[in-house]
Design an enzyme around this catalytic site. Structure first.
Site, PDB file in Angstrom:
ATOM      1  N   THR A   1      23.574  65.968 -68.199  1.00 64.07           N
ATOM      2  CA  THR A   1      23.537  64.932 -69.221  1.00 64.07           C
ATOM      3  C   THR A   1      24.760  64.031 -69.055  1.00 64.07           C
ATOM      4  O   THR A   1      25.896  64.513 -69.018  1.00 64.07           O
ATOM      5  CB  THR A   1      23.549  65.547 -70.632  1.00 64.07           C
TER       6      THR A   1
ATOM      7  N   ASP B   1      19.014  54.195 -57.099  1.00 64.97           N
ATOM      8  CA  ASP B   1      19.566  55.172 -58.036  1.00 64.97           C
ATOM      9  C   ASP B   1      19.617  56.523 -57.333  1.00 64.97           C
ATOM     10  O   ASP B   1      18.583  57.116 -57.020  1.00 64.97           O
ATOM     11  CB  ASP B   1      18.699  55.251 -59.296  1.00 64.97           C
TER      12      ASP B   1
ATOM     13  N   ASP C   1      14.574  55.625 -66.991  1.00 59.15           N
ATOM     14  CA  ASP C   1      15.883  55.421 -66.361  1.00 59.15           C
ATOM     15  C   ASP C   1      15.821  54.320 -65.307  1.00 59.15           C
ATOM     16  O   ASP C   1      16.764  53.527 -65.168  1.00 59.15           O
ATOM     17  CB  ASP C   1      16.394  56.729 -65.766  1.00 59.15           C
TER      18      ASP C   1
ATOM     19  N   VAL D   1      19.738  61.944 -70.195  1.00 59.04           N
ATOM     20  CA  VAL D   1      19.421  63.338 -69.876  1.00 59.04           C
ATOM     21  C   VAL D   1      18.613  63.367 -68.586  1.00 59.04           C
ATOM     22  O   VAL D   1      17.448  62.967 -68.563  1.00 59.04           O
ATOM     23  CB  VAL D   1      18.637  64.018 -71.012  1.00 59.04           C
ATOM     24  N   GLY D   2      19.240  63.816 -67.509  1.00 56.41           N
ATOM     25  CA  GLY D   2      18.576  63.875 -66.221  1.00 56.41           C
ATOM     26  C   GLY D   2      17.990  65.239 -65.945  1.00 56.41           C
ATOM     27  O   GLY D   2      17.833  66.069 -66.847  1.00 56.41           O
TER      28      GLY D   2
END
Length: 248
Positions: free
Chosen positions: A13, A123, A103, A8-9
């Site tokens: 998601t 990332d 993350d 879940v960013g």
């Protein structure tokens, strides 16, 4: 054991199915503004997962909605992963490991599981993070800078009269209109910044680091890099799959 893995960013998601510590196929991504679409995809799975695990760095309402749906439809309580000082074969350099997003840690775990260490891991999400990790899984530290969406939102907030740029896969370096000029600045500017940062990260390491790109904008930005990198868009979820498996 079959499981559903969730990332879940800040804006969407990502999810993928996994079994035996390995992901199956490519991840799917659904924006937080479309929870119905996410749950329709899960409702259409041919076989139900036995476990649900996830990492959350944003989307508080999305997390709550996911927990309700999974409990109501599958009778499962998702297990959310937090950042440890040492885990998954990675020793973090942060004085307070809780300040480093789970993350980022899982991306390092994923790089280790895929035999990419030592690595410089970038990332490319709402925020762009860069982390160096040596061959023994020792985190060398990292940095955070705004991602493409954050750059666009920030510029729009201070210069609302500017048009919205469309970030295409083939944007020229020098352009002849404002919309394309903005796209070029975001894409070429970010790519050139990343090239310099990756090269600095590699130069400061005693080992030969593998440049490794992951995240939602990784494939797009890689097109504008003038250097060789390894693309692993689902590295966080790969790390999530591997972290529950003994790593030696």
């Amino acid at each position: 054991m079959s499981e559903l893995l969730i990332d879940v960013g800040n804006s969407r998601t990502k999810w993928i199915l996994a079994e035996g510590g390995h992901v199956r196929g490519a991840a799917r991504a659904v924006g937080h503004d479309n929870p119905t679409g996410l749950f329709e995809e899960w409702g259409g799975l041919r076989s139900l997962p036995q476990r649900v695990r996830g990492v959350r760095v944003g989307g508080g309402e999305a997390v709550a909605a996911i927990e309700r749906w999974v409990a109501d439809h599958w009778g499962i309580t998702p297990r959310w992963i937090d950042t440890p000082a040492l885990g998954g074969g990675i020793r973090l350099a942060y004085d307070d490991p809780a300040q480093l997003g789970a993350d980022r840690w899982l991306a390092m775990v994923g790089a280790r599981a895929a035999n990419y260490l030592p690595a410089c891991i970038v990332d490319c999400g709402s925020a762009i993070t860069l982390d160096g990790v040596d061959s023994q899984g020792r985190h060398q530290g990292g940095m955070i800078l705004p991602g493409l969406a954050a750059q666009q939102a920030g510029l729009a907030s201070v210069a609302p009269s500017l048009p919205t740029a469309e970030l295409a896969t083939k944007t020229p370096f020098l352009t002849t209109n404002t919309r394309d000029a903005l796209a070029s600045g975001h894409l070429h500017g970010t790519a050139m910044a990343l090239q310099g940062l990756i090269r600095r990260c590699v130069a400061e390491s005693a080992e030969r680091l593998t440049p490794l790109l992951t995240g939602g904008d990784a494939t797009l930005l890689a097109r504008y890099l003038d250097m060789d990198v390894r693309l692993r868009p689902d590295l966080v979820l790969e790390g999530l799959a591997a972290v529950d498996v003994p790593t030696g």
